[in-house]
Write an enzyme that holds these catalytic residues in place. Structure first.
Site, mmCIF file in Angstrom:
data_model
loop_
_atom_site.group_PDB
_atom_site.id
_atom_site.type_symbol
_atom_site.label_atom_id
_atom_site.label_comp_id
_atom_site.label_asym_id
_atom_site.label_seq_id
_atom_site.Cartn_x
_atom_site.Cartn_y
_atom_site.Cartn_z
ATOM 1 N N HIS A 254 44.036 29.984 -21.180
ATOM 2 C CA HIS A 254 45.257 29.050 -21.294
ATOM 3 C C HIS A 254 46.295 29.387 -21.739
ATOM 4 O O HIS A 254 47.616 29.325 -21.478
ATOM 5 C CB HIS A 254 44.897 27.611 -21.840
ATOM 6 C CG HIS A 254 43.493 27.022 -21.423
ATOM 7 N ND1 HIS A 254 43.430 26.478 -20.113
ATOM 8 C CD2 HIS A 254 42.491 26.459 -22.178
ATOM 9 C CE1 HIS A 254 42.098 25.932 -20.136
ATOM 10 N NE2 HIS A 254 41.639 26.289 -21.268
ATOM 11 N N HIS B 138 53.577 27.729 -30.929
ATOM 12 C CA HIS B 138 53.008 26.852 -31.742
ATOM 13 C C HIS B 138 52.300 27.535 -32.800
ATOM 14 O O HIS B 138 51.107 28.000 -32.824
ATOM 15 C CB HIS B 138 52.341 26.050 -30.873
ATOM 16 C CG HIS B 138 53.214 25.271 -29.685
ATOM 17 N ND1 HIS B 138 52.455 24.585 -28.629
ATOM 18 C CD2 HIS B 138 54.218 24.535 -30.037
ATOM 19 C CE1 HIS B 138 53.387 23.841 -28.257
ATOM 20 N NE2 HIS B 138 54.667 24.043 -28.691
ATOM 21 N N GLU C 173 57.841 23.678 -23.997
ATOM 22 C CA GLU C 173 57.177 22.541 -23.867
ATOM 23 C C GLU C 173 58.184 21.245 -24.115
ATOM 24 O O GLU C 173 58.549 20.400 -23.403
ATOM 25 C CB GLU C 173 55.881 22.292 -24.668
ATOM 26 C CG GLU C 173 54.727 23.294 -23.952
ATOM 27 C CD GLU C 173 53.304 22.959 -23.916
ATOM 28 O OE1 GLU C 173 52.903 22.687 -25.413
ATOM 29 O OE2 GLU C 173 52.819 22.669 -23.150
ATOM 30 N N HIS D 159 49.737 30.244 -30.888
ATOM 31 C CA HIS D 159 49.626 30.623 -29.684
ATOM 32 C C HIS D 159 51.032 30.249 -28.955
ATOM 33 O O HIS D 159 52.194 29.844 -29.407
ATOM 34 C CB HIS D 159 48.635 29.682 -28.600
ATOM 35 C CG HIS D 159 49.042 28.431 -28.772
ATOM 36 N ND1 HIS D 159 48.434 27.336 -29.759
ATOM 37 C CD2 HIS D 159 49.455 27.570 -28.093
ATOM 38 C CE1 HIS D 159 48.779 26.469 -29.729
ATOM 39 N NE2 HIS D 159 49.714 26.113 -28.458
ATOM 40 N N HIS E 90 53.492 29.165 -25.258
ATOM 41 C CA HIS E 90 53.625 28.542 -23.825
ATOM 42 C C HIS E 90 54.980 29.320 -22.999
ATOM 43 O O HIS E 90 55.674 29.496 -23.850
ATOM 44 C CB HIS E 90 53.841 27.104 -23.832
ATOM 45 C CG HIS E 90 52.640 26.481 -24.695
ATOM 46 N ND1 HIS E 90 51.670 26.109 -24.000
ATOM 47 C CD2 HIS E 90 52.574 26.030 -25.940
ATOM 48 C CE1 HIS E 90 50.963 25.210 -24.894
ATOM 49 N NE2 HIS E 90 51.140 25.386 -26.137
ATOM 50 N N THR F 69 49.128 19.131 -26.956
ATOM 51 C CA THR F 69 49.751 19.361 -25.349
ATOM 52 C C THR F 69 48.943 19.899 -24.204
ATOM 53 O O THR F 69 49.182 20.048 -23.222
ATOM 54 C CB THR F 69 51.240 20.119 -25.465
ATOM 55 O OG1 THR F 69 50.718 21.636 -25.609
ATOM 56 C CG2 THR F 69 52.123 19.752 -26.391
HETATM 57 C C1 LIG Z 1 44.691 23.756 -31.252
HETATM 58 C C2 LIG Z 1 45.508 23.260 -30.015
HETATM 59 C C3 LIG Z 1 44.823 22.893 -29.033
HETATM 60 C C4 LIG Z 1 45.495 22.118 -27.995
HETATM 61 N N1 LIG Z 1 46.676 22.019 -27.999
HETATM 62 C C5 LIG Z 1 47.371 22.481 -28.930
HETATM 63 S S1 LIG Z 1 49.074 22.836 -28.931
HETATM 64 N N2 LIG Z 1 49.615 23.016 -27.435
HETATM 65 O O1 LIG Z 1 49.472 21.181 -28.931
HETATM 66 O O2 LIG Z 1 49.802 23.228 -29.960
HETATM 67 N N3 LIG Z 1 46.784 23.240 -30.009
HETATM 68 ZN ZN LIG Z 2 50.723 24.866 -28.005
#
Ligand SMILES: Cc1ccnc(S(N)(=O)=O)n1
Ligand SMILES: [Zn+2]
Length: 262
Positions: free
Chosen positions: A64, A119, A106, A94, A96, A199
């Site tokens: 992802h 993030h 996002e 990570h 996006h 998210t």
């Molecule tokens: C660890 C994790 C899982 C799912 N989503 C997120 S996020 N995109 O909200 O940071 N982080």
């Molecule tokens: Zn994220």
């Protein structure tokens, strides 16, 4: 067997509610942040990132996004301040992003999207025993969101983009030691904060979001390297470039966004 979630036509964000009904919940993320409707709260403490002892472990492609994980077995790297009740431990970061020349953040700011969003995921290890448990509690997680916009090369992002070729395929993992994400911060730590969710599935409503107002600048060439990643595993026939791995803004449902600045 139900197909796993993703960002495609058949398994994208508009369909996630079928397996994850909380997708239609009352504190979903991301949101469109409208600065004129955010209220300045002088009680918000400044954000402090104590990352100097942080220990990055590896970089991986989870199908992802691309993720850098940290040793979170003690309080060596924490975020505090904002509306956080106590320090939260850094777990991973990570990104996006969109496709070439298009947007991929996002959160949006008064309807404006950025090319990408970083993030930094933290969890409340003072209150909960594990990340997994914290991720299911309303005050369990705090994610620091940083917008990326295009311009000149980012002088430190190359440490990440140079490693992306090693994690091209879903399921690939590579050593990634000695990286301190403090080098990815903008000069101002002015922020907005609001109660929200993960998210991506499972979309738990467990995140205290802290979104920095000032974006960092990266080059289109650096962004292009993220787009050479693929969603699929090495053995899969269907190749699909990893891009547009972002969820769109969700209904505010009466939530208040606080600002740390006037
Ligand atoms: C660890 C994790 C899982 C799912 N989503 C997120 S996020 N995109 O909200 O940071 N982080
Ligand atoms: Zn994220």
């Amino acid at each position: 067997k139900g197909s796993t979630w993703g960002y495609g036509e058949e398994n994208g964000p508009s369909l996630w509610h079928k397996d994850y009904p909380v997708a239609q919940g009352s504190r979903q993320s991301p949101i469109d942040i409208v600065p004129s409707e955010a209220s300045f709260d002088p009680r918000l403490a400044p954000i402090q990132l104590s990352y100097d002892q942080c220990t990055s472990i590896n970089i991986s492609n989870n199908g992802h996004s691309v993720v850098v994980e940290f040793d979170d077995s003690d309080d060596r790297s924490v975020i505090h301040g904002g509306a956080l009740p106590n320090p939260y431990r850094l777990r991973q970061f990570h990104f996006h992003w969109g496709e070439k020349g298009c947007h991929g953040s996002e959160h949006t700011v008064a309807g404006k999207a950025f090319v990408s969003e970083l993030h930094l995921v933290h969890w409340n290890a003072e209150k909960y025993k594990t990340f997994g448990q914290a991720a299911q509690e309303p005050d369990g997680l705090s994610v620091l969101g940083i917008f990326l916009e295009t311009g000149d090369d980012h002088r430190w992002l190359h440490k990440i983009t140079d490693a992306l070729y090693m994690v091209k395929f879903k399921g690939s993992v590579s050593d990634f030691k000695g990286f301190n994400p403090k080098c990815l911060l903008p000069s101002s730590l002015h922020f907005w904060t609001y109660p929200g969710s993960l998210t991506t599935p499972p979309l738990h409503e467990s995140v205290i979001w802290i979104v920095l107002k000032e974006p960092i600048v990266v080059s289109e060439k650096q962004m292009g390297k993220f787009r050479m990643l693929v969603f699929n595993g090495e053995e899969e026939d269907l190749r699909s470039r990893m891009e547009n791995n972002f969820r769109s803004p969700q209904p505010l449902k009466g939530r208040k966004v606080l600002a740390s600045f006037k």
